[in-house]
Design a protein around this motif. Structure first.
Motif, PDB file in Angstrom:
ATOM      1  N   ALA A 164      36.170   4.753  36.040  1.00 17.07           N
ATOM      2  CA  ALA A 164      35.039   4.518  35.135  1.00 17.07           C
ATOM      3  C   ALA A 164      34.973   3.053  34.712  1.00 17.07           C
ATOM      4  O   ALA A 164      35.979   2.348  34.682  1.00 17.07           O
ATOM      5  CB  ALA A 164      35.160   5.399  33.901  1.00 17.07           C
ATOM      6  N   THR A 165      33.776   2.603  34.408  1.00 13.42           N
ATOM      7  CA  THR A 165      33.568   1.290  33.804  1.00 13.42           C
ATOM      8  C   THR A 165      33.185   1.534  32.353  1.00 13.42           C
ATOM      9  O   THR A 165      32.246   2.276  32.074  1.00 13.42           O
ATOM     10  CB  THR A 165      32.460   0.511  34.538  1.00 13.42           C
ATOM     11  N   VAL A 166      33.949   0.936  31.430  1.00 11.60           N
ATOM     12  CA  VAL A 166      33.772   1.200  30.005  1.00 11.60           C
ATOM     13  C   VAL A 166      33.620  -0.117  29.257  1.00 11.60           C
ATOM     14  O   VAL A 166      34.415  -1.037  29.434  1.00 11.60           O
ATOM     15  CB  VAL A 166      34.978   1.993  29.440  1.00 11.60           C
ATOM     16  N   LYS A 167      32.598  -0.174  28.397  1.00 11.93           N
ATOM     17  CA  LYS A 167      32.373  -1.347  27.554  1.00 11.93           C
ATOM     18  C   LYS A 167      32.921  -1.076  26.158  1.00 11.93           C
ATOM     19  O   LYS A 167      32.690  -0.023  25.586  1.00 11.93           O
ATOM     20  CB  LYS A 167      30.883  -1.669  27.455  1.00 11.93           C
ATOM     21  N   THR A 168      33.652  -2.067  25.643  1.00 12.26           N
ATOM     22  CA  THR A 168      34.117  -2.026  24.261  1.00 12.26           C
ATOM     23  C   THR A 168      33.787  -3.384  23.647  1.00 12.26           C
ATOM     24  O   THR A 168      33.316  -4.283  24.339  1.00 12.26           O
ATOM     25  CB  THR A 168      35.643  -1.789  24.164  1.00 12.26           C
ATOM     26  N   ALA A 169      34.089  -3.537  22.390  1.00 12.22           N
ATOM     27  CA  ALA A 169      33.860  -4.824  21.731  1.00 12.22           C
ATOM     28  C   ALA A 169      34.722  -5.927  22.355  1.00 12.22           C
ATOM     29  O   ALA A 169      34.380  -7.104  22.276  1.00 12.22           O
ATOM     30  CB  ALA A 169      34.164  -4.704  20.246  1.00 12.22           C
ATOM     31  N   ALA A 170      35.822  -5.552  23.010  1.00  9.32           N
ATOM     32  CA  ALA A 170      36.710  -6.526  23.639  1.00  9.32           C
ATOM     33  C   ALA A 170      36.258  -6.920  25.040  1.00  9.32           C
ATOM     34  O   ALA A 170      36.820  -7.829  25.631  1.00  9.32           O
ATOM     35  CB  ALA A 170      38.133  -5.974  23.702  1.00  9.32           C
ATOM     36  N   GLY A 171      35.256  -6.218  25.570  1.00  9.40           N
ATOM     37  CA  GLY A 171      34.770  -6.536  26.911  1.00  9.40           C
ATOM     38  C   GLY A 171      34.558  -5.300  27.754  1.00  9.40           C
ATOM     39  O   GLY A 171      34.636  -4.171  27.276  1.00  9.40           O
ATOM     40  N   THR A 172      34.305  -5.528  29.035  1.00 15.95           N
ATOM     41  CA  THR A 172      34.064  -4.444  29.986  1.00 15.95           C
ATOM     42  C   THR A 172      35.307  -4.245  30.832  1.00 15.95           C
ATOM     43  O   THR A 172      35.867  -5.206  31.358  1.00 15.95           O
ATOM     44  CB  THR A 172      32.854  -4.769  30.878  1.00 15.95           C
TER      45      THR A 172
END
Length: 83
Positions: free
Chosen positions: A34-42
């Motif tokens: 999976a590719t997941v985006k968070t506040a720290a990046g992708t």
């Protein structure tokens, strides 16, 4: 206490250590790519674990847990910064 290697569509056992008893939960490996985006990046190639109660745990190589979603679908923890 998650077991590796993990294969998409397979199951793993998550061990919860308690004061009076230890329990094991069978967890579905929903994805290993999976590719997941968070506040720290992708993050790419993230492992997504689906727990029987509906919660989800997201693991990224070299970072560990980057996101936790509760049973109501709300993000309760997220990686916000990488130094």
């Amino acid at each position: 206490s998650l077991s590796y290697p993990m294969k998409q569509g397979g199951t793993i056992h998550d061990t919860h250590y308690g004061i009076e008893q230890n329990t094991i939960t069978k967890v579905l490996v929903k994805s290993t790519a999976a590719t997941v985006k968070t506040a720290a990046g992708t993050f790419e190639n993230v492992i997504v674990l689906n727990y029987p109660n509906g919660a989800q745990l997201y693991l990224a190589k070299d970072y560990g847990v980057i996101k936790i979603v509760n049973t109501a679908g709300k993000t309760t923890a997220e990686l916000v910064y990488v130094k």
